[in-house]
Design a protein around this motif. Structure first.
Motif, short mmCIF file in Angstrom:
data_model
loop_
_atom_site.label_atom_id
_atom_site.label_comp_id
_atom_site.label_asym_id
_atom_site.label_seq_id
_atom_site.Cartn_x
_atom_site.Cartn_y
_atom_site.Cartn_z
N ASN A 175 -7.87 3.35 -1.47
CA ASN A 175 -6.56 2.84 -1.44
C ASN A 175 -5.68 2.55 -2.68
O ASN A 175 -6.17 1.93 -3.49
CB ASN A 175 -6.64 1.59 -0.43
CG ASN A 175 -7.17 2.04 0.65
OD1 ASN A 175 -6.74 2.71 1.51
ND2 ASN A 175 -8.52 1.29 1.21
N TYR A 176 -4.38 3.05 -2.64
CA TYR A 176 -3.44 2.56 -3.82
C TYR A 176 -2.47 1.63 -3.32
O TYR A 176 -2.05 1.73 -2.38
CB TYR A 176 -2.83 3.91 -4.09
CG TYR A 176 -3.65 4.90 -4.58
CD1 TYR A 176 -4.23 5.06 -5.90
CD2 TYR A 176 -4.35 5.92 -3.53
CE1 TYR A 176 -5.04 6.07 -6.33
CE2 TYR A 176 -5.16 7.03 -4.08
CZ TYR A 176 -5.70 7.13 -5.41
OH TYR A 176 -6.67 7.95 -5.67
N TYR A 177 -2.22 0.81 -4.11
CA TYR A 177 -1.34 -0.35 -3.91
C TYR A 177 -0.40 -0.51 -5.24
O TYR A 177 -0.80 -0.44 -6.40
CB TYR A 177 -2.38 -1.83 -3.65
CG TYR A 177 -3.06 -1.76 -2.63
CD1 TYR A 177 -2.57 -2.13 -1.44
CD2 TYR A 177 -4.22 -1.38 -2.57
CE1 TYR A 177 -3.14 -2.16 -0.08
CE2 TYR A 177 -5.35 -1.44 -1.40
CZ TYR A 177 -4.83 -1.74 -0.42
OH TYR A 177 -5.54 -1.86 0.79
N LYS A 178 0.93 -1.05 -4.98
CA LYS A 178 1.79 -1.31 -6.08
C LYS A 178 2.14 -2.86 -5.67
O LYS A 178 2.21 -3.42 -4.63
CB LYS A 178 3.13 -0.59 -5.90
CG LYS A 178 3.13 1.07 -6.41
CD LYS A 178 4.28 1.59 -6.19
CE LYS A 178 4.27 2.96 -6.68
NZ LYS A 178 5.48 3.96 -6.28
N LYS A 204 0.65 -1.23 -0.15
CA LYS A 204 0.06 -0.10 -0.05
C LYS A 204 0.78 1.36 -0.08
O LYS A 204 1.84 1.45 0.82
CB LYS A 204 -0.85 0.10 1.23
CG LYS A 204 -1.82 1.09 1.07
CD LYS A 204 -2.56 0.79 2.46
CE LYS A 204 -4.08 1.91 2.44
NZ LYS A 204 -4.78 1.51 3.63
N TYR A 205 0.66 2.31 -0.82
CA TYR A 205 1.48 3.48 -0.72
C TYR A 205 0.77 4.63 -0.92
O TYR A 205 1.27 5.73 -0.77
CB TYR A 205 2.26 3.56 -2.36
CG TYR A 205 1.48 3.70 -3.45
CD1 TYR A 205 0.99 2.71 -4.22
CD2 TYR A 205 1.23 4.84 -4.09
CE1 TYR A 205 0.40 2.83 -5.45
CE2 TYR A 205 0.55 4.84 -5.00
CZ TYR A 205 0.30 3.93 -5.79
OH TYR A 205 -0.65 4.33 -6.98
N GLY A 206 -0.62 4.59 -0.70
CA GLY A 206 -1.32 5.88 -0.84
C GLY A 206 -2.91 5.78 -0.16
O GLY A 206 -3.47 4.50 -0.52
N LYS A 207 -3.69 6.59 0.30
CA LYS A 207 -5.09 6.49 0.78
C LYS A 207 -5.48 8.00 0.45
O LYS A 207 -4.95 8.87 0.80
CB LYS A 207 -4.93 6.06 2.13
CG LYS A 207 -6.46 6.01 2.70
CD LYS A 207 -6.44 5.58 4.15
CE LYS A 207 -7.75 5.60 4.85
NZ LYS A 207 -7.70 5.16 6.27
N LYS A 208 -6.44 7.98 -0.19
CA LYS A 208 -7.16 9.16 -0.53
C LYS A 208 -8.88 9.13 -0.43
O LYS A 208 -9.44 8.17 -0.71
CB LYS A 208 -6.73 9.45 -1.93
CG LYS A 208 -6.88 11.05 -2.27
CD LYS A 208 -5.87 11.63 -1.71
CE LYS A 208 -6.01 13.20 -2.41
NZ LYS A 208 -4.71 13.97 -1.70
N ARG A 258 -6.11 -0.10 -7.36
CA ARG A 258 -6.81 1.11 -6.77
C ARG A 258 -8.08 0.25 -6.12
O ARG A 258 -8.86 -0.42 -6.78
CB ARG A 258 -7.34 1.95 -7.75
CG ARG A 258 -7.22 3.33 -7.23
CD ARG A 258 -7.56 4.36 -8.59
NE ARG A 258 -8.82 4.05 -8.92
CZ ARG A 258 -9.15 4.75 -10.18
NH1 ARG A 258 -8.46 5.82 -10.61
NH2 ARG A 258 -10.46 4.72 -10.74
N LYS A 276 -0.26 -1.44 -10.69
CA LYS A 276 -0.77 -0.80 -9.66
C LYS A 276 -2.24 -0.90 -9.31
O LYS A 276 -2.95 -1.57 -10.48
CB LYS A 276 -0.67 0.80 -9.68
CG LYS A 276 0.57 1.37 -9.63
CD LYS A 276 0.65 2.83 -10.23
CE LYS A 276 2.11 3.17 -10.18
NZ LYS A 276 2.23 4.55 -10.53
#
Length: 251
Positions: A174-177, A160-164, A188, A186
């Motif tokens: 949520n953003y995942y790589k 996980k690299y981001g949450k918005k 989402r 990636k």
DNA sequence: CGGTTTTGACCCGCGC
DNA sequence: GCGCGGGTCAAAACCG
């Protein structure tokens, strides 16, 4: 366009993991690895769509499967094969409807739309400073799945690299790589703003490696042990992270 | 200790 | 140019 779904069923033999609820677990091979229940019940409540890089947030469902690929609606033919070693496969074949069943006049309309769309896309590319030789191929596939879990096992390991919090949606995105080195895929994940029972999972790009799940299923017994253990750890981690959610829904 | 998650900051494209 | 919304970065916190 051929999309193959496989079902190694990572839940089998895993202790302390609740059994899969009907249509609540959908996993991935290229994108998804379908659960037994989903394959056995083609009418179960799930859907799939793909979208162009310019048309995000348009995932929807038409009957079982909806594919919107580069501006065209595609006719989908599904077939379910159950081969000898219990490895159930679902094949999805897509055909351009412009050739398949449109009347003559409609074909011209579709061609015209395609030309306009191509010109628009070309303008967008040039406006981004991309020359003729630059190829921007970022396939985005969105799966709309009815599930109580945001995080569903799809056969790959994600970081996980981001949450918005996005507009008009009280649920975060949520953003995942992909954790695999060198793989730029990636993911989402967000709840459908119109029906929070559904989870929208978007994949950008195509994995350049095998899924650990697939390796586990096809690997020799010794290899299988290693990867199976990894799978159990992932499954348990997922289950633990959402255990409270699950416990409230199992009564 | 290494991998993952969290979260505020930053970047970028787009519309006005 | 400015504001907004969405996507990404990166440092700190967390966890096994």
């Amino acid at each position: 366009m051929d999309v193959y779904f496989q079902n190694p069923n990572p839940f089998s033999g895993v202790d302390n993991i609740p059994p899969p609820l009907s249509s609540d677990f959908i996993n991935v091979s290229d994108y998804l690895v379908l659960d037994d229940d989903v394959v056995a019940n083609p009418n179960s409540n799930w859907s799939l769509s793909s979208e162009t890089p310019e048309s995000s947030d348009k995932a929807g469902s038409i009957n079982d499967i909806n594919v919107i690929n580069q501006g065209f609606s595609d006719e989908i033919e599904t077939s379910i094969n159950n081969n000898s070693n219990n490895n159930m496969n679902m094949q999805v074949h897509a055909f351009h409807i412009s050739i398949y069943f449109l009347a003559d006049i409609q074909i011209y309309v579709v061609i015209l739309i395609y030309i306009l769309w191509t010109l628009l896309f070309d303008r967008k590319r040039k406006s981004r400073g991309m020359n003729e030789t630059t190829v921007e191929v970022t396939p985005r596939v969105t799966f709309r799945t009815r599930s109580q879990f945001e995080i569903m096992d799809d056969g790959y390991k994600w970081r996980k690299y981001g949450k918005k919090f996005v507009k008009n949606n009280s649920n975060p995105r949520n953003y995942y790589k992909c954790s695999c080195e060198g793989c730029g895929v990636k993911k989402r994940v967000e709840r459908d703003r119109e029906d929070t029972r559904y989870v929208l999972t978007s994949y950008d790009g195509v994995h350049n490696h095998e899924s650990p799940c697939t390796l586990s299923y096809y690997a020799p017994p010794t290899m299988s042990l290693v990867y199976s253990n990894e799978w159990q750890l992932q499954q348990q981690a997922s289950a633990n992270s959402s255990s409270s959610n699950y416990s409230t829904n199992t009564n």
